[in-house]
Design an enzyme around this catalytic site. Structure first.
Site: not given
Length: 490
Positions: A120, A150, A221-223, A278-280, A282
């Protein structure tokens, strides 16, 4: 002789007391030394060591001029020209774009100029300028970004090798350990703050969240700046704060380094992330769900749906509970999602599932999550002969058998089966657990349903087996979830 004996005894006692005094004194010195090590007198040496690798980041972006800032005045009013001239002077002319800037932080991770920051911080930026602690600026290019964690990876070209810092193992960070944050808070330039690890494994909103919570002061600003341990290793990337006023109140969050390093490796190699799939679908296993299916304790991840994908090809079924993935136990859905995401695309893994009262091992070749996301098949409808549905009240639910008319009303496919919930008694457990009119119950006791008689049979079977609850597979707008309902007294 007696006097001499007494004197010798007194001398021995005095010597013992002196020795004891020195032992106690030494113990106190050692205790003070340990306390001094646990609480450093100063962070100055650490700050001096790592500062050269911490950078300030300035980004600029061209945005369209805001043409909606002129007050509403009647058309043709003499004030119309006045306000238009005022707006044009501030915007540089009507319709002219203007440049905005933003500030953030980052840190160098290699001598050849790779830099880590938050996505960001640099998102949509036209220009990224890196300012170094010891002076000088360089323009950076974006190597890759990962909005899910991020994290962004940048690269600068310098005349010589750059000072850099290394990642540490965030899993070794303990609640109460000292940490130090560095960055560019509120655009004030390089700044250091210290605190402790307040909590670990925090989840905010993302699928792969694993945040370290700290009370070290973190502000806007610390991001993108680093969170160091006392060895000068980066254990987190400062990302977010919890605040009612926009300033630090001692609740800051840093993305754990063990998540970041995996992302950075992929961005460096591919310019994008490549997570396992994996395609589930859950959900977590609750106590009542565990009891309903005969699982010894609430653990693992309950499979609610298996669409086309790796899991289906590997033989997984709706109603399976995933207990182990690639040799490691699964405690809940969050842990499984992270473990699958960190797995290599195309890797064949062993998945242990609980099915029909016993465990079974499946072999699944993982796909790539990024390719699978957003592929939701369109619902189909079909018109057919209308049949008057049969309705009955069971466990506080008014249930109706499926008809073509109901399939069309609920936007279901022509082959959709199950019982439609017409109404729910608000005073029953079914209502408390979220069942509502329009839901479709497709399974009870992990067996498919087509009639209300089927449902009542499943209830009797569960009671005969000594079960206190019955597991239902419920679909709403195509999304499945399991709900365990208490059977009560006959």
């Amino acid at each position: 002789m007696r006097a001499l004996a007494l004197t010798a005894k007194q001398e021995t006692t005095t010597a013992v007391r002196a020795l004891w005094f020195w032992v106690v004194a030494l113990a106190l010195v050692l205790a003070q030394t340990i306390a001094a090590q646990a609480r450093p007198e100063s962070f100055a040496d650490l700050a001096q060591k790592v500062s050269p690798a911490v950078v300030n980041i300035t980004t600029s972006t061209m945005v369209a001029a805001n043409t909606d800032t002129m007050p509403m005045v009647p058309e043709g009013s003499p004030f119309e020209d006045f306000f238009r001239e005022f707006r044009d002077r501030n915007n540089g002319g009507e319709g002219q774009p203007r440049r905005t800037s933003a500030l953030g932080s980052g840190f160098v991770i290699s001598e050849d100029g790779f830099i880590v920051t938050n996505n960001h911080v640099i998102e949509s930026a036209d220009e990224i300028i890196i300012e170094f602690y010891e002076g000088g600026e360089l323009q950076a290019e974006v190597i890759g970004t990962d909005p899910k964690t991020d994290i962004a990876l940048l690269k600068v070209v310098a005349d010589g090798p750059l000072a850099f810092v290394s990642f540490g193992d965030s899993d070794t960070a303990r609640v109460g350990d000292w940490v130090m944050a560095m960055g560019n808070p509120l655009g004030q330039g390089f700044s250091v703050s210290a605190g402790i690890v307040s909590a670990r494994n925090r989840a905010l909103s993302g699928t792969y969240d694993d945040y370290i919570q700290t009370d070290a002061a973190i502000n806007r600003g610390n991001s993108g700046g680093p969170l160091f341990n006392m060895d000068g290793q980066v254990v987190g990337v400062n990302t977010a704060i919890l605040s009612p006023n926009g300033g630090s109140i001692g609740i800051g969050f840093s993305m754990a380094s063990n998540v970041v390093t995996r992302v950075v490796e992929q961005l460096k190699e591919f310019g994008e992330t490549r997570r396992g799939w994996l395609g589930v679908r859950i959900q977590d296993v609750t106590d009542d769900v565990a009891e309903a299916i005969g699982l010894d304790e609430a653990r693992g991840a309950l499979v609610t749906d298996v669409p086309e994908g790796p899991a289906l090809e590997g033989g997984m079924k709706s109603g399976d509970v995933i207990l182990s993935f690639d040799g490691k136990d699964v405690q809940d859905t969050r842990g499984l999602v992270r473990r699958v995401g960190n797995a290599e695309v195309g890797k064949a893994v062993r998945v242990v599932v609980f099915r029909d009262g016993k465990t079974q091992t499946l072999k699944v070749t993982l796909g790539r999550r990024e390719e699978a996301e957003g592929t939701v098949p369109a619902a189909q409808t079909d018109e057919g002969e209308e049949v008057a549905p049969s309705e009955r009240d069971v466990l506080g639910l008014t249930l109706s058998e499926m008809t073509d008319e109901l399939r069309q009303q609920l936007d279901l496919g022509p082959d959709a089966e199950g019982l439609v919930v017409r109404d729910v008694d608000v005073e029953t457990e079914a209502y408390e657990k979220g069942l509502r009119g329009g839901d479709v119950i497709t399974e009870a006791g992990q067996q498919s349903l087509s009639t209300v008689d089927d449902f009542e049979t499943r209830i009797e079977d569960a009671r005969d087996a000594g079960r206190k609850s019955l597991l239902l597979l419920v679909r709403r707008s195509g999304e499945p979830r399991f709900v365990a309902l208490s059977l009560g007294e006959e």
